[in-house]
Structures are given as C-alpha cells and as structure tokens.
Scaffold this active site. Structure first.
Site, PDB file in Angstrom:
ATOM      1  N   LYS A 248     -87.913 -13.405  -7.512  1.00  0.00           N
ATOM      2  CA  LYS A 248     -87.703 -12.542  -6.671  1.00  0.00           C
ATOM      3  C   LYS A 248     -88.543 -11.466  -5.821  1.00  0.00           C
ATOM      4  CE  LYS A 248     -83.814 -12.289  -7.373  1.00  0.00           C
ATOM      5  NZ  LYS A 248     -83.367 -12.636  -9.349  1.00  0.00           N
TER       6      LYS A 248
ATOM      7  N   ARG B 242     -75.052  -9.045  -5.360  1.00  0.00           N
ATOM      8  CA  ARG B 242     -74.805 -10.094  -6.954  1.00  0.00           C
ATOM      9  C   ARG B 242     -73.356 -10.631  -7.038  1.00  0.00           C
ATOM     10  NH1 ARG B 242     -79.493  -8.729 -10.334  1.00  0.00           N
ATOM     11  NH2 ARG B 242     -79.876  -9.950 -11.382  1.00  0.00           N
TER      12      ARG B 242
ATOM     13  N   ARG C 127     -93.587 -12.626 -19.238  1.00  0.00           N
ATOM     14  CA  ARG C 127     -93.222 -12.060 -18.077  1.00  0.00           C
ATOM     15  C   ARG C 127     -93.952 -10.578 -18.891  1.00  0.00           C
ATOM     16  NH1 ARG C 127     -88.645 -10.864 -13.961  1.00  0.00           N
ATOM     17  NH2 ARG C 127     -87.461 -10.405 -15.648  1.00  0.00           N
TER      18      ARG C 127
ATOM     19  N   ARG D  37     -89.448  -6.611 -20.742  1.00  0.00           N
ATOM     20  CA  ARG D  37     -87.968  -6.710 -20.498  1.00  0.00           C
ATOM     21  C   ARG D  37     -87.451  -6.915 -21.417  1.00  0.00           C
ATOM     22  NH1 ARG D  37     -86.816  -7.930 -14.242  1.00  0.00           N
ATOM     23  NH2 ARG D  37     -84.540  -7.501 -15.797  1.00  0.00           N
TER      24      ARG D  37
ATOM     25  N   ARG E   9     -77.545 -14.195 -19.012  1.00  0.00           N
ATOM     26  CA  ARG E   9     -77.929 -14.090 -17.364  1.00  0.00           C
ATOM     27  C   ARG E   9     -77.590 -14.926 -16.249  1.00  0.00           C
ATOM     28  NH1 ARG E   9     -83.581 -11.472 -18.069  1.00  0.00           N
ATOM     29  NH2 ARG E   9     -83.671 -11.494 -15.995  1.00  0.00           N
TER      30      ARG E   9
HETATM   31  P1  AP5 Z   1     -90.049 -12.441 -10.914  1.00  0.00           P
HETATM   32  O1  AP5 Z   1     -90.824 -12.441  -9.817  1.00  0.00           O
HETATM   33  O2  AP5 Z   1     -89.896 -10.607 -11.919  1.00  0.00           O
HETATM   34  O3  AP5 Z   1     -88.519 -12.675 -11.042  1.00  0.00           O
HETATM   35  P2  AP5 Z   1     -87.145 -12.482 -10.635  1.00  0.00           P
HETATM   36  O4  AP5 Z   1     -86.607 -12.957  -9.716  1.00  0.00           O
HETATM   37  O5  AP5 Z   1     -87.647 -11.092  -9.936  1.00  0.00           O
HETATM   38  O6  AP5 Z   1     -86.515 -12.155 -12.395  1.00  0.00           O
HETATM   39  P3  AP5 Z   1     -86.223 -11.014 -12.330  1.00  0.00           P
HETATM   40  O7  AP5 Z   1     -85.913 -11.026 -14.174  1.00  0.00           O
HETATM   41  O8  AP5 Z   1     -85.758  -9.733 -12.755  1.00  0.00           O
HETATM   42  O9  AP5 Z   1     -84.396 -10.773 -11.697  1.00  0.00           O
HETATM   43  P4  AP5 Z   1     -82.395 -10.859 -12.189  1.00  0.00           P
HETATM   44  O10 AP5 Z   1     -82.378 -10.899 -11.090  1.00  0.00           O
HETATM   45  O11 AP5 Z   1     -82.030 -10.793 -13.404  1.00  0.00           O
HETATM   46  O12 AP5 Z   1     -83.285  -9.328 -12.455  1.00  0.00           O
HETATM   47  P5  AP5 Z   1     -82.995  -7.659 -11.893  1.00  0.00           P
HETATM   48  O13 AP5 Z   1     -83.921  -6.425 -12.380  1.00  0.00           O
HETATM   49  O14 AP5 Z   1     -82.540  -7.842 -10.663  1.00  0.00           O
HETATM   50  O15 AP5 Z   1     -90.754 -13.132 -11.826  1.00  0.00           O
HETATM   51  C1  AP5 Z   1     -90.673 -13.874 -13.327  1.00  0.00           C
HETATM   52  C2  AP5 Z   1     -91.780 -13.998 -14.558  1.00  0.00           C
HETATM   53  O16 AP5 Z   1     -92.043 -15.375 -13.421  1.00  0.00           O
HETATM   54  C3  AP5 Z   1     -93.091 -13.306 -13.799  1.00  0.00           C
HETATM   55  O17 AP5 Z   1     -93.588 -13.259 -14.937  1.00  0.00           O
HETATM   56  C4  AP5 Z   1     -93.876 -13.835 -12.970  1.00  0.00           C
HETATM   57  O18 AP5 Z   1     -95.102 -13.131 -12.791  1.00  0.00           O
HETATM   58  C5  AP5 Z   1     -93.306 -15.851 -12.740  1.00  0.00           C
HETATM   59  N1  AP5 Z   1     -93.881 -15.877 -11.554  1.00  0.00           N
HETATM   60  C6  AP5 Z   1     -93.239 -15.717 -10.538  1.00  0.00           C
HETATM   61  N2  AP5 Z   1     -92.943 -16.686  -9.431  1.00  0.00           N
HETATM   62  C7  AP5 Z   1     -93.976 -17.671 -10.334  1.00  0.00           C
HETATM   63  C8  AP5 Z   1     -94.721 -19.178 -10.046  1.00  0.00           C
HETATM   64  N3  AP5 Z   1     -93.933 -19.456  -8.554  1.00  0.00           N
HETATM   65  N4  AP5 Z   1     -94.756 -20.042 -10.788  1.00  0.00           N
HETATM   66  C9  AP5 Z   1     -94.776 -19.009 -11.871  1.00  0.00           C
HETATM   67  N5  AP5 Z   1     -94.615 -17.993 -12.446  1.00  0.00           N
HETATM   68  C10 AP5 Z   1     -93.565 -17.073 -11.315  1.00  0.00           C
HETATM   69  O19 AP5 Z   1     -82.200  -7.637 -12.779  1.00  0.00           O
HETATM   70  C11 AP5 Z   1     -81.619  -6.947 -14.145  1.00  0.00           C
HETATM   71  C12 AP5 Z   1     -80.362  -6.245 -14.427  1.00  0.00           C
HETATM   72  O20 AP5 Z   1     -80.169  -5.292 -14.448  1.00  0.00           O
HETATM   73  C13 AP5 Z   1     -79.325  -7.723 -14.367  1.00  0.00           C
HETATM   74  O21 AP5 Z   1     -79.228  -8.509 -15.136  1.00  0.00           O
HETATM   75  C14 AP5 Z   1     -78.683  -7.049 -14.490  1.00  0.00           C
HETATM   76  O22 AP5 Z   1     -77.832  -6.263 -15.369  1.00  0.00           O
HETATM   77  C15 AP5 Z   1     -78.787  -5.498 -13.550  1.00  0.00           C
HETATM   78  N6  AP5 Z   1     -78.220  -5.597 -12.009  1.00  0.00           N
HETATM   79  C16 AP5 Z   1     -79.349  -5.315 -11.106  1.00  0.00           C
HETATM   80  N7  AP5 Z   1     -78.804  -5.887  -9.577  1.00  0.00           N
HETATM   81  C17 AP5 Z   1     -77.706  -5.440 -10.395  1.00  0.00           C
HETATM   82  C18 AP5 Z   1     -76.601  -6.108  -9.416  1.00  0.00           C
HETATM   83  N8  AP5 Z   1     -76.593  -6.083  -7.647  1.00  0.00           N
HETATM   84  N9  AP5 Z   1     -74.650  -5.682  -9.323  1.00  0.00           N
HETATM   85  C19 AP5 Z   1     -74.827  -5.616 -11.174  1.00  0.00           C
HETATM   86  N10 AP5 Z   1     -75.955  -5.328 -11.644  1.00  0.00           N
HETATM   87  C20 AP5 Z   1     -77.377  -5.675 -11.584  1.00  0.00           C
END
Ligand code: AP5
Length: 216
Positions: free
Chosen positions: A13, A88, A127, A160, A171
C-alpha cells in the site's frame, strides 16, 4: 478523486500509494505513517499508540479519526486523497464518510491489493524505511544504493519494530478479522471496487492499478 488502498500488511500500500499520489497529484494519507511520526516525537498520542502498534493491534478508532480529521482540515489533499491503511474498522469507515460529506466529497474507488500471506512475511522481513522522507526499500528486492542510507534524502534507514514474524502474523489476523469485512461494506454501497494482484514487479502492479482507475 479519493481512493482507498486496501490490502494486508506488506501488500504494498505504501509503495503503490506513493507512486499513485505522484502520478495523479493526490495527497497520500497513511495513518501508519502519522502514528509512527507521533511515536518518534513522543507526543501524548504517540506514547499511547506505541505499545499497541508493537503488538500488531489496532489503535482506538477515536484517536485515528482525530488524526485524519486534523490532516483533512489542513486542506492537504485539495485534489483528493489516497487513503493508505485507513479505514480499518467499520466505525472508521463511517467516520470517513462523515468527514467527506462535510467537504462535499466521496470515495471514488477502492483498490484491494492481493498478496499471499507467506510472500508478505518474506517481504516484511526485508523491509527498510526512511523515517525522514517515508521512502520504502527492501533488502532483498529493492535495496538502497548505499547500505543503510536513503537514496532520496540520505536519511538512516530503519527496520520497523512490528515487522518481526510473530507480529506480522498477528497483523495479518487483525486484518482478516477487522478490516477485510469493509470490502463488503463498500461493495454494498456501490463504490467501484477493484482487486489488483500485488505480487508482480512494483512497476507492473502500478500500471495495473492505474488502469483500473478512471482517467484523471
Ligand atoms: P509496503 O509498501 O511498505 O507495504 P504496506 O502495505 O504499506 O505495508 P505496511 O506494513 O505499512 O502495512 P500495514 O497496513 O500493516 O501498516 P501501517 O503502517 O498502516 O511494502 C512492504 C515491503 O514489500 C517493502 O519492503 C517493499 O519494498 C516491498 N514491496 C512492495 N511492493 C512489492 C512488490 N510488488 N514486490 C516485491 N516487494 C514489494 O500500520 C502499522 C500499525 O499502525 C498497525 O498495525 C496499527 O497498530 C496502527 N494503525 C495504522 N493505521 C491504523 C488505523 N487506521 N486504525 C488503527 N490502527 C492503525
């Protein structure tokens, strides 16, 4: 145009959100990035959220909606937003509806990035992120030119805390239990919903995603 990017943790994402934001001149609103910034600055919100994030659980809806309201009130997304990692939960989706309604806007499309769980666990173990500018790398598939340094801003890259395998698996469960049901919520409302295979090269995924959206 307002787009929601759904997908399990690590589905891409952030990576795709950045590319799409640049291509379409939209603002990317990532609640994960906003929370990590609050944790780094040790604000009261960051202090409250830190443990929850490290455990792979969701931060309370009221805190998230407060953060999003603040960003949207700043007018950052004059031409629209890409919502990354938000909403979410059902209360968050309803809260977003209310915020958009206040602005006379709506969600134009929902994109679901689909990637197998085992590929996700592998990806997240490699990552690296830049806390300074938000750039995302992968030590196996998309390494920075100089080890540990951001190509874009020279910042120090970090791993992270929530990318440990056990936390990633938690997660993934939280995503299936609390977030995936929102796909049915948006489908029932008639919002255009597109599933994109997130398992190809980054550029191919980007092109597939752009092709699903109506022309800007
Ligand atoms: P990346 O693009 O970083 O993936 P992502 O989907 O953004 O992953 P996140 O881990 O950031 O998602 P998330 O939803 O768990 O975390 P968030 O920060 O929202 O890619 C991942 C890796 O893959 C990278 O190394 C990249 O280079 C590689 N990659 C990408 N595309 C690729 C491809 N096509 N092929 C190969 N490799 C590839 O949330 C974190 C925490 O915050 C949550 O657990 C929760 O505690 C809290 N939080 C955040 N938002 C909320 C909310 N709305 N409500 C409640 N809690 C929340």
């Amino acid at each position: 145009m307002n787009v929601i990017l759904f997908g399990a943790p690590g589905a891409g994402k952030g990576t795709q959100g950045e590319l799409l934001a640049r291509r379409r001149d939209l603002a990317r609103l990532s609640t994960g990035d906003l929370l990590r910034d609050a944790v780094r600055r040790a604000t009261p919100l960051g202090t409250q959220a830190k443990r929850t994030m490290e455990a792979g659980e969701l931060v309370p809806d009221a805190l998230i909606l407060g953060l999003v309201r603040e960003v949207m009130a700043s007018g950052a997304g004059a031409d629209g937003y890409i919502f990354d990692g938000f909403p979410r939960t059902l209360p968050q989706a309803e809260g977003l509806d209310a915020l958009l309604q206040e602005l006379g806007e709506r969600i134009d499309a929902v994109i679901v990035l689909a990637v197998e769980d085992e590929a996700i666990v592998r990806r997240l173990s490699g990552r690296l992120s830049c806390p300074a500018c938000g750039a995302i790398y992968n030590r196996y598939t998309d390494a920075p030119r100089a080890e540990g340094r951001c190509d874009r801003c020279g910042g120090t890259l970090t791993q992270r805390a929530d990318d440990a395998e056990e936390t990633v698996r938690r997660r993934l469960d939280v995503y299936r239990e609390q977030t995936e049901p929102l796909i049915a919520f948006y489908r029932a409302r008639g919002v255009p919903l597109h599933e994109v295979d997130g398992d190809g090269p980054v550029e191919s995924v980007h092109e597939a995603l752009v092709a699903r959206l109506v022309p800007a």
